[in-house]
Design a protein around this motif. Structure first.
Motif, PDB file in Angstrom:
ATOM      1  N   ILE A   8       0.835  -1.203   0.000  1.00  0.00           N
ATOM      2  CA  ILE A   8       0.000   0.000   0.000  1.00  0.00           C
ATOM      3  C   ILE A   8       0.862   1.242   0.000  1.00  0.00           C
ATOM      4  O   ILE A   8       0.604   2.207  -0.697  1.00  0.00           O
ATOM      5  CB  ILE A   8      -0.946  -0.017   1.211  1.00  0.00           C
ATOM      6  N   GLU A 544      -9.506  11.737  -2.435  1.00  0.00           N
ATOM      7  CA  GLU A 544      -8.395  11.047  -1.785  1.00  0.00           C
ATOM      8  C   GLU A 544      -7.659  11.926  -0.776  1.00  0.00           C
ATOM      9  O   GLU A 544      -6.428  11.858  -0.647  1.00  0.00           O
ATOM     10  CB  GLU A 544      -7.437  10.493  -2.842  1.00  0.00           C
ATOM     11  N   ASN A 567     -13.741   9.181  -2.403  1.00  0.00           N
ATOM     12  CA  ASN A 567     -12.576   8.459  -1.886  1.00  0.00           C
ATOM     13  C   ASN A 567     -11.816   9.247  -0.816  1.00  0.00           C
ATOM     14  O   ASN A 567     -10.590   9.169  -0.731  1.00  0.00           O
ATOM     15  CB  ASN A 567     -11.617   8.091  -3.028  1.00  0.00           C
ATOM     16  N   ASP A 732      -9.590   2.940  -5.696  1.00  0.00           N
ATOM     17  CA  ASP A 732      -9.855   3.379  -4.326  1.00  0.00           C
ATOM     18  C   ASP A 732      -8.848   4.436  -3.890  1.00  0.00           C
ATOM     19  O   ASP A 732      -8.060   4.950  -4.704  1.00  0.00           O
ATOM     20  CB  ASP A 732      -9.890   2.175  -3.377  1.00  0.00           C
ATOM     21  N   TYR A 733      -8.880   4.775  -2.608  1.00  0.00           N
ATOM     22  CA  TYR A 733      -8.009   5.813  -2.041  1.00  0.00           C
ATOM     23  C   TYR A 733      -6.547   5.554  -2.366  1.00  0.00           C
ATOM     24  O   TYR A 733      -5.775   6.486  -2.588  1.00  0.00           O
ATOM     25  CB  TYR A 733      -8.235   5.858  -0.528  1.00  0.00           C
ATOM     26  N   CYS A 734      -6.147   4.285  -2.388  1.00  0.00           N
ATOM     27  CA  CYS A 734      -4.748   3.918  -2.600  1.00  0.00           C
ATOM     28  C   CYS A 734      -4.432   3.620  -4.061  1.00  0.00           C
ATOM     29  O   CYS A 734      -3.324   3.175  -4.367  1.00  0.00           O
ATOM     30  CB  CYS A 734      -4.400   2.703  -1.737  1.00  0.00           C
ATOM     31  N   ILE A 748     -11.687   2.275   0.766  1.00  0.00           N
ATOM     32  CA  ILE A 748     -10.662   1.229   0.768  1.00  0.00           C
ATOM     33  C   ILE A 748     -11.248  -0.060   0.199  1.00  0.00           C
ATOM     34  O   ILE A 748     -12.195  -0.618   0.761  1.00  0.00           O
ATOM     35  CB  ILE A 748     -10.122   0.978   2.190  1.00  0.00           C
ATOM     36  N   GLU A 749     -10.721  -0.517  -0.905  1.00  0.00           N
ATOM     37  CA  GLU A 749     -11.206  -1.744  -1.549  1.00  0.00           C
ATOM     38  C   GLU A 749     -10.480  -2.944  -0.926  1.00  0.00           C
ATOM     39  O   GLU A 749      -9.672  -3.629  -1.561  1.00  0.00           O
ATOM     40  CB  GLU A 749     -10.964  -1.681  -3.063  1.00  0.00           C
ATOM     41  N   GLN A 750     -10.757  -3.187   0.371  1.00  0.00           N
ATOM     42  CA  GLN A 750     -10.211  -4.312   1.107  1.00  0.00           C
ATOM     43  C   GLN A 750     -11.266  -4.791   2.085  1.00  0.00           C
ATOM     44  O   GLN A 750     -12.228  -4.064   2.382  1.00  0.00           O
ATOM     45  CB  GLN A 750      -8.959  -3.904   1.903  1.00  0.00           C
ATOM     46  N   PRO A 756      -4.136  -0.023   6.103  1.00  0.00           N
ATOM     47  CA  PRO A 756      -3.406   0.573   4.977  1.00  0.00           C
ATOM     48  C   PRO A 756      -2.709   1.870   5.381  1.00  0.00           C
ATOM     49  O   PRO A 756      -3.170   2.595   6.265  1.00  0.00           O
ATOM     50  CB  PRO A 756      -4.513   0.852   3.962  1.00  0.00           C
ATOM     51  N   VAL A 758      -2.156   5.536   4.869  1.00  0.00           N
ATOM     52  CA  VAL A 758      -2.995   6.565   4.252  1.00  0.00           C
ATOM     53  C   VAL A 758      -2.273   7.896   4.094  1.00  0.00           C
ATOM     54  O   VAL A 758      -2.817   8.833   3.504  1.00  0.00           O
ATOM     55  CB  VAL A 758      -4.304   6.749   5.053  1.00  0.00           C
TER      56      VAL A 758
END
Length: 765
Positions: A8, A544, A567, A732-734, A748-750, A756, A758
């Motif tokens: 990440i 983000e 996001n 996603d954000y990451c 967060i796509e988890q 993660p 950030v």
């Protein structure tokens, strides 16, 4: 877990690098390079072997395509770029030499202090020392400024680079250090309480009400339209007060009913006789009511009171700050001299690093229209900046002054009395003459259009990877000059935390007219308000960003859209205040309140697509907003139940008591589920610890696209990127690719217990 975190972190680093690549930098000089050194001489030619002494000397020599390289040391001057570049490829670059610390200061060191009494010392300076600008007689004033019953100056006193606090009276400075300090320390958040009316004694609720508009005197209070009729008193912080004359308590009263709304953690209302420090009759605790105008009645028990009295309501925050380390200063200016008194406890200021403001700005062109400038790698501090409302010239510690194509990057910008970076308008004879009215700002916009406000002439600035702190108005501010800009990768904190004055322009980022501006991947914390988009946010993209520990994370005021907020991690107690329409909120994590204003009476402009050209004015009824695939914790979307216009909602998850709006069909509501959101600081960055349940994916979540979002009703325009390309929120954000069939809610796509990174650590921060 370790592998996941490293992955990440690399992903975020790639995101930040890609934003820099997208913005584009013409770094290689196409002209001459001039060197500046503290060992140089302004009679030199500016070569590496014979450097100049001042940056200002280099300014006079540069032409488009040239580079000024400044070497290590402290430079005490105001840089006034006389000319700009010819294009993005042929700009004028000001840069700190690689690996060298270059400090530009608006202050000068001061010796000759003499002990007066207790911890107070004084120094007398001839006015000629300041030239044609003396910050100690330069009073802070302007449209939408609130002095809170005292005079403030743009001057400051610094000990070891950190500022002391200006006292209201000389007497406070002459007392022992710390004895008067509590009066200068704010314990609360801005926007603490609103009060609609009060009613003394018995009787029906409708009888005997005293509306907010009847208050006779006040300190630090602003008024706003009230959904209960008339006006409410609001925008209140710790220590503010209002006075009501001729309050009839009848033969005897033992309680007062106060109609109030709170959108922060709440506070205490003190009921006092005659004056703010008069006899205490009683108190009333007001908790967070869940909305800016979510009114509740509170009963304050008071000592038996009869007859007609003068009543003061004093507002106290539920929070407090330590005032033991507060040190004060005060100044007087006569025809010949400036005398400054300051508190220095247990030190002799003549043997310490003590400085005072002497320059209004550090890097700011005197004339507008100086285009295509790059400013990179400097530490800039100590500026006597004025209040910067949207209706006046906005002078910052560093500012672009109604121009085009600046790049401000990798700088450390701190200690500005009002603003850090300004992307603002020009000045003219109409500055600060709007009488704080919407009509006044409409006329300002009309004049700006005649003065070249267009996509061809103004904006297109890049503000990236800066560290901005300790500004008492805003970290970055811009009225109309912040169009078509990119603001990315900045750390912004400690903005308007002293709160000696108030107003309506304080935020980490405060933009009027952020047309087609992208605000992405910024870290904003310890501010009164993180991001404030006020008027004409059209085509704006807020994405983000990490915001936490702010008085409020996001405020959108009298905009018609379309604008997109996606996001983001909005983690403060107060998340979003919506006084706009046409917003789309997608895949955010919001852990604080969401408040909606339903009765906004102002008519404000909307524009042609990707243009400053005004089509017309439009009213601001609530609604016409979109909420898709957000995770909402603690407070939800129930404030939209009374929206005037349709709202569009789907795929949202409501946790830990957050309530959905009646407008959403089949929301996922889990009132007893706490995701355990927590920010964790490590040596290599900031991580988000959170539990994301895979079961939430069983709910259908639409892939958010331009087609899904439709058109904002006011301007009749689609949600699309500043370049006209359609949106598809599929990362996603990451930067991780989302599930194309059913994207996971939130930023967060988890799933599972995840942590993660950030926010990365950078050398400049």
């Amino acid at each position: 877990m370790k592998t996941t975190i490293i992955s990440i972190g690399l992903c975020i680093t790639t995101c930040f690098l890609s934003s820099a690549v997208r913005a584009g930098v013409a770094d290689a000089p196409s002209g001459k390079e001039y060197h500046v050194s503290v060992q140089g001489d302004d009679t030199n030619d500016g070569s590496a072997a014979r450097p100049l002494r001042t940056i200002s000397a280099a300014v006079r020599l540069t032409r488009p395509g040239d580079v000024i390289t400044v070497h290590q040391g402290i430079y005490r001057e105001r840089v006034d770029p006389l000319r700009g570049g010819a294009s993005d490829e042929k700009r004028i670059v000001y840069r700190a030499a690689s690996g060298e610390k270059v400090v530009l200061k608006g202050s000068e060191p001061i010796k000759g202090w003499k002990k007066v009494q207790n911890d107070a010392w004084k120094v007398t300076i001839p006015n000629s020392f300041f030239g044609d600008f003396n910050p100690y007689q330069d009073v802070i004033r302007g449209d939408w400024f609130g002095p809170k019953g005292r005079v403030h100056h743009t001057g400051a006193v610094y000990l070891n680079d950190h500022w002391l606090i200006e006292a209201a009276t000389l007497e406070d400075v002459l007392r022992p250090a710390g004895e008067a300090a509590s009066s200068y320390v704010s314990g609360g958040q801005d926007y603490l309480l609103n009060v609609a009316w009060l009613r003394p004694g018995e009787g029906s609720e409708a009888a005997g009400r005293i509306p907010a508009a009847r208050c006779a005197d006040q300190r630090g209070i602003q008024t706003a339209p009230c959904t209960e009729g008339g006006e409410c008193i609001g925008w209140i912080e710790n220590g503010d007060w209002v006075r009501y004359d001729q309050v009839d308590f009848g033969q005897s009263a033992e309680h007062i009913t106060i109609r109030a709304a709170s959108v922060t953690s709440g506070g205490i209302i003190e009921i006092r006789l005659d004056t703010p420090d008069g006899e205490l009759l009683g108190t009333c605790a007001v908790p967070n009511t869940g909305g800016w105008q979510s009114w509740r009645s509170f009963i304050a028990e008071i000592a038996p009171t009869s007859g007609i009295k003068t009543l003061c309501l004093v507002f106290r925050s539920g929070r407090s700050q330590d005032s033991s380390g507060v040190r004060l200063w005060f100044a007087e200016v006569d025809a010949s001299n400036t005398t400054i008194w300051a508190q220095f406890k247990d030190i002799n200021p003549n043997g310490a690093s003590v400085e005072i403001n002497v320059r209004q700005a550090v890097f700011y062109p005197e004339e507008p229209g100086v285009n295509y400038i790059t400013v990179r790698g400097f530490t800039m501090m100590h500026a006597a900046t004025p209040w910067a409302p949207p209706t006046a010239e906005q002078v910052g510690l560093i500012g672009t002054h109604w121009s085009k194509g600046w790049i401000i990057e990798d700088n450390d910008i701190r200690y500005s009395v009002c603003t850090g970076i300004t992307l603002g308008k020009y000045g003219d004879e109409f500055d600060n003459t709007s009488q704080d009215t919407a009509e006044g700002y409409v006329e300002t916009i009309n004049r700006a259009l005649k003065n070249g406000w267009s996509k061809d002439n103004i904006g297109h600035h890049v503000v990236r990877n800066n560290h901005i702190s300790h500004c008492e108005q805003s970290g970055i501010v811009g009225s109309m000059g912040a169009v078509f800009c990119t603001v990315t990768g900045n750390t912004i904190h400690d903005i308007h935390v002293r709160r000696l004055f108030t107003g309506a322009e304080m935020a980490g980022i405060k933009f009027h007219g952020a047309i087609d501006t992208v605000i992405e991947r910024n870290h904003i914390y310890r501010t009164c308000l993180g991001i404030w988009l006020d008027w004409m946010a059209q085509g704006t993209h807020v994405t983000e960003n990490l915001l936490h520990d702010n008085g409020r994370d996001l405020f959108v005021e009298v905009n018609h859209g379309p604008f997109l907020v996606d996001n983001n991690l909005l983690l403060s107690d107060n998340g979003v205040l919506v006084d706009s329409q046409g917003g789309a909120y997608v895949h955010n994590l919001i852990t604080g309140s969401i408040s909606v204003s339903h009765n906004e009476g102002r008519e404000t402009p909307y524009h042609k697509a990707h243009s400053t050209e005004v089509v017309g004015l439009h009213p601001n009824p609530s609604g016409d907003d979109r909420y898709y695939n957000n995770i909402l914790v603690n407070a939800g979307l129930a404030a939209y139940d009374e929206a005037t216009l349709p709202v569009f909602m789907a795929g949202n998850v409501f946790l830990n008591g957050a309530r959905p709006s009646k407008h959403e069909v089949n929301p996922l509501v889990l009132p007893d589920v706490d995701p355990g959101t927590e920010l964790v600081e490590e040596t290599d960055g900031v991580y988000l610890r959170i539990t994301l349940d895979q079961a939430w994916a069983r709910q259908s979540h639409p892939v958010v696209t331009t087609d899904l979002l439709g058109k904002a009703k006011g301007p009749g325009l689609p949600y699309e990127r500043p370049d006209g390309a359609p949106y598809r929120i599929d990362t996603d954000y990451c930067g991780r690719t989302r599930n194309a069939g059913n994207p996971f809610p939130g930023p967060i796509e988890q799933t599972g217990k995840v942590m993660p990174k950030v926010w990365p650590v950078r050398s400049s921060q």
